[in-house]
Design an enzyme around this catalytic site. Structure first.
Site, mmCIF file in Angstrom:
data_model
loop_
_atom_site.group_PDB
_atom_site.id
_atom_site.type_symbol
_atom_site.label_atom_id
_atom_site.label_comp_id
_atom_site.label_asym_id
_atom_site.label_seq_id
_atom_site.Cartn_x
_atom_site.Cartn_y
_atom_site.Cartn_z
ATOM 1 N N HIS A 1 -12.823 30.194 -33.052
ATOM 2 C CA HIS A 1 -12.554 28.930 -33.743
ATOM 3 C C HIS A 1 -13.828 28.119 -33.957
ATOM 4 O O HIS A 1 -13.757 26.924 -34.228
ATOM 5 C CB HIS A 1 -11.508 28.124 -32.958
ATOM 6 C CG HIS A 1 -10.223 28.861 -32.794
ATOM 7 N ND1 HIS A 1 -9.305 28.987 -33.802
ATOM 8 C CD2 HIS A 1 -9.728 29.568 -31.749
ATOM 9 C CE1 HIS A 1 -8.281 29.726 -33.382
ATOM 10 N NE2 HIS A 1 -8.528 30.087 -32.136
ATOM 11 N N LYS B 1 -26.679 12.108 -6.229
ATOM 12 C CA LYS B 1 -25.487 12.846 -5.829
ATOM 13 C C LYS B 1 -24.230 12.000 -5.879
ATOM 14 O O LYS B 1 -23.182 12.435 -6.309
ATOM 15 C CB LYS B 1 -25.685 13.386 -4.421
ATOM 16 C CG LYS B 1 -24.568 14.322 -4.030
ATOM 17 C CD LYS B 1 -24.959 15.238 -2.936
ATOM 18 C CE LYS B 1 -23.873 16.241 -2.668
ATOM 19 N NZ LYS B 1 -23.736 17.219 -3.744
ATOM 20 N N ARG C 1 -29.044 10.571 -2.608
ATOM 21 C CA ARG C 1 -28.368 9.497 -3.344
ATOM 22 C C ARG C 1 -29.245 8.873 -4.419
ATOM 23 O O ARG C 1 -28.777 8.078 -5.232
ATOM 24 C CB ARG C 1 -27.917 8.402 -2.372
ATOM 25 C CG ARG C 1 -26.941 8.892 -1.337
ATOM 26 C CD ARG C 1 -26.571 7.786 -0.403
ATOM 27 N NE ARG C 1 -25.829 6.738 -1.082
ATOM 28 C CZ ARG C 1 -24.522 6.725 -1.245
ATOM 29 N NH1 ARG C 1 -23.796 7.702 -0.754
ATOM 30 N NH2 ARG C 1 -23.930 5.752 -1.881
ATOM 31 N N TRP D 1 -31.988 4.872 -6.855
ATOM 32 C CA TRP D 1 -31.681 5.499 -8.143
ATOM 33 C C TRP D 1 -31.640 4.326 -9.116
ATOM 34 O O TRP D 1 -30.758 3.470 -9.049
ATOM 35 C CB TRP D 1 -30.330 6.212 -8.085
ATOM 36 C CG TRP D 1 -30.023 6.978 -9.333
ATOM 37 C CD1 TRP D 1 -30.434 8.249 -9.638
ATOM 38 C CD2 TRP D 1 -29.225 6.534 -10.443
ATOM 39 N NE1 TRP D 1 -29.944 8.615 -10.868
ATOM 40 C CE2 TRP D 1 -29.210 7.589 -11.388
ATOM 41 C CE3 TRP D 1 -28.544 5.361 -10.742
ATOM 42 C CZ2 TRP D 1 -28.520 7.498 -12.595
ATOM 43 C CZ3 TRP D 1 -27.869 5.267 -11.950
ATOM 44 C CH2 TRP D 1 -27.859 6.333 -12.856
ATOM 45 N N GLU E 1 -18.292 25.236 -15.050
ATOM 46 C CA GLU E 1 -19.075 24.918 -13.851
ATOM 47 C C GLU E 1 -20.412 25.683 -13.875
ATOM 48 O O GLU E 1 -21.457 25.123 -13.524
ATOM 49 C CB GLU E 1 -18.253 25.267 -12.598
ATOM 50 C CG GLU E 1 -18.979 25.216 -11.271
ATOM 51 C CD GLU E 1 -19.520 23.837 -10.888
ATOM 52 O OE1 GLU E 1 -19.268 22.862 -11.605
ATOM 53 O OE2 GLU E 1 -20.223 23.763 -9.857
ATOM 54 N N LYS F 1 -24.019 23.818 -13.784
ATOM 55 C CA LYS F 1 -25.065 24.112 -12.775
ATOM 56 C C LYS F 1 -26.390 24.399 -13.480
ATOM 57 O O LYS F 1 -27.445 23.946 -13.048
ATOM 58 C CB LYS F 1 -24.699 25.325 -11.905
ATOM 59 C CG LYS F 1 -23.609 25.127 -10.913
ATOM 60 C CD LYS F 1 -23.979 24.299 -9.696
ATOM 61 C CE LYS F 1 -23.647 22.847 -9.859
ATOM 62 N NZ LYS F 1 -22.358 22.376 -9.454
ATOM 63 N N ASN G 1 -27.425 -1.581 -2.925
ATOM 64 C CA ASN G 1 -26.903 -0.421 -3.645
ATOM 65 C C ASN G 1 -25.776 -0.926 -4.526
ATOM 66 O O ASN G 1 -24.862 -1.576 -4.020
ATOM 67 C CB ASN G 1 -26.384 0.611 -2.627
ATOM 68 C CG ASN G 1 -25.587 1.718 -3.284
ATOM 69 O OD1 ASN G 1 -25.831 2.070 -4.429
ATOM 70 N ND2 ASN G 1 -24.644 2.284 -2.562
ATOM 71 N N GLY G 2 -25.843 -0.651 -5.822
ATOM 72 C CA GLY G 2 -24.783 -1.095 -6.731
ATOM 73 C C GLY G 2 -25.359 -1.861 -7.903
ATOM 74 O O GLY G 2 -26.553 -1.745 -8.199
ATOM 75 N N CYS H 1 -28.377 5.195 -4.726
ATOM 76 C CA CYS H 1 -29.194 4.459 -3.770
ATOM 77 C C CYS H 1 -28.651 4.708 -2.363
ATOM 78 O O CYS H 1 -27.443 4.682 -2.135
ATOM 79 C CB CYS H 1 -29.242 2.948 -3.983
ATOM 80 S SG CYS H 1 -29.931 2.482 -5.572
ATOM 81 N N GLU I 1 -27.942 21.135 -15.061
ATOM 82 C CA GLU I 1 -28.504 20.142 -14.132
ATOM 83 C C GLU I 1 -29.672 20.688 -13.332
ATOM 84 O O GLU I 1 -30.586 19.945 -12.985
ATOM 85 C CB GLU I 1 -27.429 19.520 -13.235
ATOM 86 C CG GLU I 1 -26.729 20.455 -12.309
ATOM 87 C CD GLU I 1 -25.630 19.770 -11.492
ATOM 88 O OE1 GLU I 1 -25.702 18.573 -11.236
ATOM 89 O OE2 GLU I 1 -24.685 20.479 -11.102
HETATM 90 C C1 F6R Z 1 -22.504 18.536 -10.144
HETATM 91 C C2 F6R Z 1 -22.019 17.467 -9.293
HETATM 92 C C3 F6R Z 1 -21.316 16.326 -9.917
HETATM 93 C C4 F6R Z 1 -20.215 15.792 -8.984
HETATM 94 C C5 F6R Z 1 -19.590 14.523 -9.576
HETATM 95 C C6 F6R Z 1 -18.478 13.995 -8.700
HETATM 96 O O1 F6R Z 1 -23.128 19.540 -9.409
HETATM 97 O O2 F6R Z 1 -22.226 17.481 -8.100
HETATM 98 O O3 F6R Z 1 -20.786 16.650 -11.168
HETATM 99 O O4 F6R Z 1 -19.245 16.775 -8.818
HETATM 100 O O5 F6R Z 1 -20.573 13.527 -9.714
HETATM 101 O O6 F6R Z 1 -18.942 13.705 -7.418
HETATM 102 P P1 F6R Z 1 -17.933 13.532 -6.216
HETATM 103 O O7 F6R Z 1 -17.326 14.864 -5.937
HETATM 104 O O8 F6R Z 1 -18.771 13.043 -5.071
HETATM 105 O O9 F6R Z 1 -16.913 12.536 -6.657
#
Ligand code: F6R
Length: 616
Positions: A508, A611, A27, A76, A485, A489, A103-104, A2, A492
């Site tokens: 394994h 995010k 957000r 969100w 990673e 990517k 927010n929260g 949010c 998501e």
């Molecule tokens: C994936 C991504 C998330 C963040 C994770 C931590 O692309 O962005 O996995 O890396 O939510 O977020 P931060 O770095 O803001 O603590």
């Protein structure tokens, strides 16, 4: 999750709120809404399910009055489906004169809601947030002072909240409160702003104040007053925002993600700047905040998601160069077991936003157990930085696309700096050897640029594989977190099954997944730096190819053995084997983005995500 924004001043509240929400949309983007106070019409609210654009289009068709005070929210969803009714703001009071955004998560909302229902309050939404709106409105009817009513209510709330509240009776006042959720004030001239982070107002002012835990803000156009929940005065500490407003716009790129991938030479270069001299020596002035670094006998890296993969790479660097044992922990797992740590443990917390609740809770827990906390963070004024003993800022600039790209490569870079600085401090390596590593690190921005100049084939492969049901990623050593990673990517952004494996683990179990036509991306270690690992990964490629896999390899330039065994090879410049992680991840970012683009998906705002994950 949010995003919240508030404005009071002579400007157009609609303009400020909508541009702030646009910058905060990363957000959460389930719904958006705003409330403004008009001198004639009183409180006016508009909210719509869907992305911010739905609200913007709605306002274009039927505008709200342009006023000088207002609050805005992008959601969100946690409690209640993402629809118009559950969208914020929520109104309170018999005549609905009060508007509130949140927010929260208010953890004790059920009992508070029951209390209100017993008083005859009618709820329109399923959210926890509406409870706060009604509570403040009722309390105001009793105490007849909005700030006092707000203070009385926030002291009753449990959980995580940033609240912003306006009332028709107060045409020049926004009240805000913060516990376990972010809130930053932007100080203008004759106008003031509130935001979940500085991106909300960086276009209008660069002077900011980070609001501390359990504090209340009374914001007017010409004054800011901060007090504790109990009423004690707080002297605000201002800071200068280093982000440029233009850095948070697409600047002609088709998506923020495309722009942020392209920003990486600068993100890496800016993170090195001032910390690495031209002779290769590293100096982290930030270490001065940590008095007993030489006595530390181990490091625990705490992070989530992509940031945790950056931590995995940092582990290789710190152990190899500084010779300190390192473990990497997912923050949410670390927090809820009984980790053994003490004053000789250094916790290294990594977070782009600095607001990830899981990471914050883990850090608080580590501090309670006596550990010192060093953080790597990208956002000024973030809670993590405020709560750490020292912070190394990555200078990646605002990252707007939900999937992390430039913040990740900047985190890797910062991790290398930490490893080299520790090695230098502890004399675990000779000075000459250390400077050679520093000089190699200095070359990284140029190597990143070269990778970006040669990614056409990777774009093509991304498009070509857009019909794949599953793609596997393999790597060894630092290639392993990079494989993880790459898979993250892809999951998501493109919503297809993807998994990363340590190549050595293949036999394994996971090799059973390989069938005719299965696409596998392999991050191959350097043949020079990893004498023993390189042939093993080549054997892995042979093994999966023999079972029908189509192999795309990310390998060092002129790696003849890879060229002979893989179907496609993407070449990266030779560099230090640990630093090569920064180069190897870029083609994987491009691959995932192009695959998602080919499927017609929104790469900046993937479904179900936000995010900044500010709830546990
Ligand atoms: C994936 C991504 C998330 C963040 C994770 C931590 O692309 O962005 O996995 O890396 O939510 O977020 P931060 O770095 O803001 O603590």
């Amino acid at each position: 999750m949010c995003g919240i924004v508030g404005y009071v001043g002579p400007g157009s509240s609609l303009d400020v709120l909508l541009s702030g929400l646009k910058r905060l949309e990363y957000r959460g983007y389930d719904s958006a809404g705003i409330s403004v106070i008009d001198q004639e019409k009183g409180l006016q609210t508009r909210k719509r399910a869907g992305k911010l654009k739905v609200l913007v289009d709605d306002l274009a068709l039927s505008p709200l009055p342009d006023t000088h005070i207002g609050i805005g929210h992008t959601r969100w969803a946690t409690h209640g489906a993402p629809n118009d009714i559950n969208a914020h703001p929520h109104l309170g009071g018999e005549h609905l004169k009060l508007s509130l955004i949140h927010n929260g998560i208010i953890e004790n909302f059920s009992e508070l809601k029951k209390e209100l229902i017993d008083f005859g309050v009618k709820f329109s939404s399923e959210t926890d947030s509406e409870v706060a709106a009604h509570l403040v409105a009722r309390e105001y009817e009793t105490v007849n002072d909005l700030t006092q009513a707000f203070r009385n209510v926030v002291r009753r709330l449990q959980g995580a909240f940033t609240l912003l509240c306006i009332h028709e009776d107060y045409e020049d006042l926004i009240l805000a409160a913060r516990r376990n959720s972010p809130l930053v004030i932007g100080l203008g001239v004759g106008e003031n702003f509130l935001g979940s982070d500085v991106a909300a107002f960086v276009e209008f002012t660069k002077k900011a104040v980070a609001v501390g835990q359990d504090q209340i803000v009374e914001l007017r156009a010409d004054s800011v007053r901060i007090t504790s929940f109990e009423g004690a005065e707080i002297i605000p500490e201002t800071f200068e925002v280093s982000w440029d407003a233009s850095a948070a716009s697409k600047g002609g790129w088709p998506s923020f993600m495309a722009k942020e991938i392209a920003d990486q030479p600068q993100a890496v270069g800016d993170t090195l700047m001032g910390r690495l001299s031209s002779d290769g020596s590293v100096k982290l002035s930030e270490f001065s905040g940590l008095s007993s670094l030489t006595e530390m006998n181990r490091i625990i890296i705490i992070a989530c998601g992509t940031a945790a993969y950056a931590g995995e790479v940092a582990k290789y660097a710190i152990e190899k160069w500084a010779k300190i044992p390192v473990s990497v922990e997912l923050a949410h797992e670390f927090r809820y077991r009984d980790p053994v740590l003490d004053s000789q443990t250094l916790v290294l917390a990594i977070s782009q936003s600095g607001e990830t609740m899981d990471t914050l809770m883990a850090v608080r827990h580590a501090k309670e157990l006596g550990a010192k906390v060093l953080s790597i963070c990208n956002t000024q004024g973030a809670t993590l930085a405020r709560e750490s003993d020292a912070t190394i800022y990555t200078h990646a600039g605002p990252e707007v696309a939900v999937a992390s790209t430039k913040a990740f490569t900047a985190q890797l870079t910062a991790g290398f700096l930490v490893a080299l600085a520790l090695a230098s401090m502890r004399k675990s390596m000779g000075a000459v050897e250390l400077r050679e590593l520093g000089l190699e690190l200095l070359k990284l921005p140029r190597h990143v640029k070269e990778v970006l100049e040669s990614v056409e084939r990777m774009r093509f492969l991304g498009k070509r594989l857009s019909g794949a049901k599953s793609i596997l990623f393999l790597g060894r050593n630092v290639g392993y977190p990079i494989a993880l990673e790459g898979a993250l990517k892809l999951k998501e952004l493109a919503y297809i099954h993807a998994e990363g494996f340590a190549a050595g683990e293949l036999k394994h179990g996971p090799i059973a997944l390989i069938e005719q036509g299965q696409a596998v991306i392999v991050v191959v270690p350097s043949p020079k730096g990893n004498h023993s690992l390189h042939p093993k990964v080549i054997s892995n490629i042979q093994e999966i190819k023999a079972r029908g896999a189509v192999v795309i390899a990310i390998a060092e330039k002129e790696d003849r053995l890879v060229a002979e065994s893989a179907d496609e090879v993407f070449e990266i410049a030779p560099t230090n084997p640990i630093m090569s992680a920064v180069l190897a991840v870029i083609p994987l970012q491009i691959f995932a983005m192009e695959l998602a683009n080919a499927k017609g998906l929104d790469v900046d705002q993937p479904r179900n995500l936000a995010k900044s994950v500010t709830v546990e």
